[in-house]
Write a protein that holds these residues in place. Sequence first.
Motif, short mmCIF file in Angstrom:
data_model
loop_
_atom_site.label_atom_id
_atom_site.label_comp_id
_atom_site.label_asym_id
_atom_site.label_seq_id
_atom_site.Cartn_x
_atom_site.Cartn_y
_atom_site.Cartn_z
N SER A 180 0.78 -1.23 0.00
CA SER A 180 0.00 0.00 0.00
C SER A 180 0.81 1.28 0.00
O SER A 180 0.37 2.30 -0.55
CB SER A 180 -0.94 0.02 1.22
N ASP A 181 2.01 1.28 0.61
CA ASP A 181 2.72 2.55 0.78
C ASP A 181 4.21 2.27 1.03
O ASP A 181 4.59 1.80 2.09
CB ASP A 181 2.13 3.31 1.97
N TRP A 182 5.04 2.62 0.05
CA TRP A 182 6.47 2.37 0.20
C TRP A 182 7.18 3.51 0.94
O TRP A 182 8.35 3.38 1.29
CB TRP A 182 7.11 2.20 -1.18
N ALA A 183 6.49 4.61 1.19
CA ALA A 183 7.16 5.78 1.76
C ALA A 183 7.82 5.51 3.12
O ALA A 183 8.95 5.95 3.35
CB ALA A 183 6.17 6.94 1.88
N PRO A 184 7.18 4.79 4.06
CA PRO A 184 7.84 4.53 5.34
C PRO A 184 9.15 3.74 5.19
O PRO A 184 10.12 4.01 5.90
CB PRO A 184 6.80 3.74 6.13
N LEU A 185 9.19 2.80 4.27
CA LEU A 185 10.42 2.04 4.06
C LEU A 185 11.49 2.92 3.42
O LEU A 185 12.67 2.86 3.80
CB LEU A 185 10.15 0.81 3.18
N GLN A 186 11.09 3.74 2.47
CA GLN A 186 12.06 4.65 1.84
C GLN A 186 12.64 5.61 2.87
O GLN A 186 13.85 5.89 2.86
CB GLN A 186 11.38 5.40 0.70
N ALA A 187 11.79 6.10 3.77
CA ALA A 187 12.28 7.01 4.82
C ALA A 187 13.22 6.28 5.78
O ALA A 187 14.25 6.82 6.19
CB ALA A 187 11.09 7.60 5.58
N PHE A 188 12.89 5.04 6.11
CA PHE A 188 13.72 4.24 7.01
C PHE A 188 15.12 4.03 6.42
O PHE A 188 16.13 4.14 7.12
CB PHE A 188 13.04 2.90 7.27
N LEU A 189 15.18 3.76 5.14
CA LEU A 189 16.47 3.46 4.50
C LEU A 189 17.34 4.70 4.31
O LEU A 189 18.52 4.57 3.96
CB LEU A 189 16.22 2.77 3.16
N LYS A 190 16.79 5.88 4.55
CA LYS A 190 17.62 7.08 4.50
C LYS A 190 18.55 7.18 5.70
O LYS A 190 19.60 7.85 5.63
CB LYS A 190 16.73 8.32 4.41
#
Length: 500
Positions: A180-190
């Motif tokens: 549903s939403d990749w944004a939390p994972l993308q933020a985590f990997l920063k």
Amino acid sequence: MLKKLVLAAMLANANATAHAAATVSDTAAATARHARQAYSAKVIDSLAAMVSFNTVADPKVPFEKNPQHIGFKRFIKQEAARLGLDYADHGYIMIVGLGQGKERVGVITHGDVQPVDPSKWKQSPFKLDRTSEPGLLLGRGTEDDKGPIATAMYAMKAIKDRNVPLKKRIELYIYMAEESDWAPLQAFLKTHTPPQTNITIDAEYPAVTAEKGWGAVRVTIPEMGAAPGSTALVSHFSGGFFDSQIPEDARADIDNADGALEQAIRARAAQQPGMSYQYAWQGKRLSVTAKGLSAHSSKPEDGVNAIAMLADALAVQRWRGSQAGLMVDFVNDMIGTGLTGDKFGKIAYSDDFMGPMTVSPTTLKANEQGLVLGINLRRPRGKTTADLTAEINTAFEAWREQNQVRATLQAQIGEPWVQDNAPHLPTLMKVFSHYTGIQDPQPVSVGGGTNSRLFPRAVSFGPTMPGKVYTGHSEHEHITEKQLLLNLEMYTAVLVELAK
């Protein structure tokens, strides 16, 4: 079809050729054998527990307050502790680990699942069903992606049991919003440094090194004024469930219909393989209900698209007199029953490795703006996003002008992904060949998008065998017990080979 037949023949001869194929190390083979002997029943029990949690994203309940997601995470924490694995909770992301070392091997999965229609299941989709179809493990998430999580955890347990000396730490990443939403994972990997080498167990064997780009097109036709009362018109047209599922349901209502029109529709529908129809009358209104076959929208060839097929069945005349009728015409004019967008202007194209772009109508629902058709695209490399977007808009504007229709289009076009830096690929090929007997396996491209593209040196490794229908996102999601245990062996062996 020819490719599937060839792959099926290769798999059928697997036992006869296994010893001639590539071999894995004695340590890997012994550990994989131990995993299967010791944990065949327990990995299924673990899968059953995971399936029991309805981890579909709920827009009305924040993730951190959703009791189903909380319960699933609690189970993973308890299971990790019971298996002697370490556990870290990062909100949307859980990491289950084994071993020490600066060098790490990542296993990328997800614990959330797609929406489901319980009425289409013989038992609850959130109960592991082992009885309705012997040999199959049915339930939402069995293939995508809770089955892979269970096998990965027990692979790590087997490695721990055998005291395999690891030079690299193994980390299992479980993301809770992949669907549903990749944004939390993308933020985590920063801020989080991921492992140097990664495999995603969320696609197909032998290994996936390319994924098509995901695209969404929305065509909206606003409400029209009242049409003359004596002319046959389509007063209702709807279908589909969610964007990444090939729809198996669609319905159309035709006002001012007559028997001759019904017979013409029946005759056309009878030519469609894989479809079934029901016809009902209420006064002069004819309702036509279509039933196809759901599938993951990245593999439209595995399904039968009820929206496209119903529109085709209604193509016994033009339907300009209503909002729903115009949408029938649009589907027939611009999409049809094909899979590759050949009717949508000049958008169709293909890549030698990644294959053709696919274009599938997946949802058709009314909202306050009008009747909205959702079209799912899966695009290979070969065109820029700007060029493809321009071609989509040009084709749509031409159709709108020709039909003098008030309609709008919105397009969101994602990028294709290719992994050209995977030094561990030969290891994956060796393990796959050893356990299947398929010699000289080669990496493949898929239409789906996984979190592989967010992790360095990531490629997908299973859980679905080549030539087999991928059932994730369908209303018949399952994994065979045989495949689940084969995956347990292969994942164990691959982690030993990558980390020892």
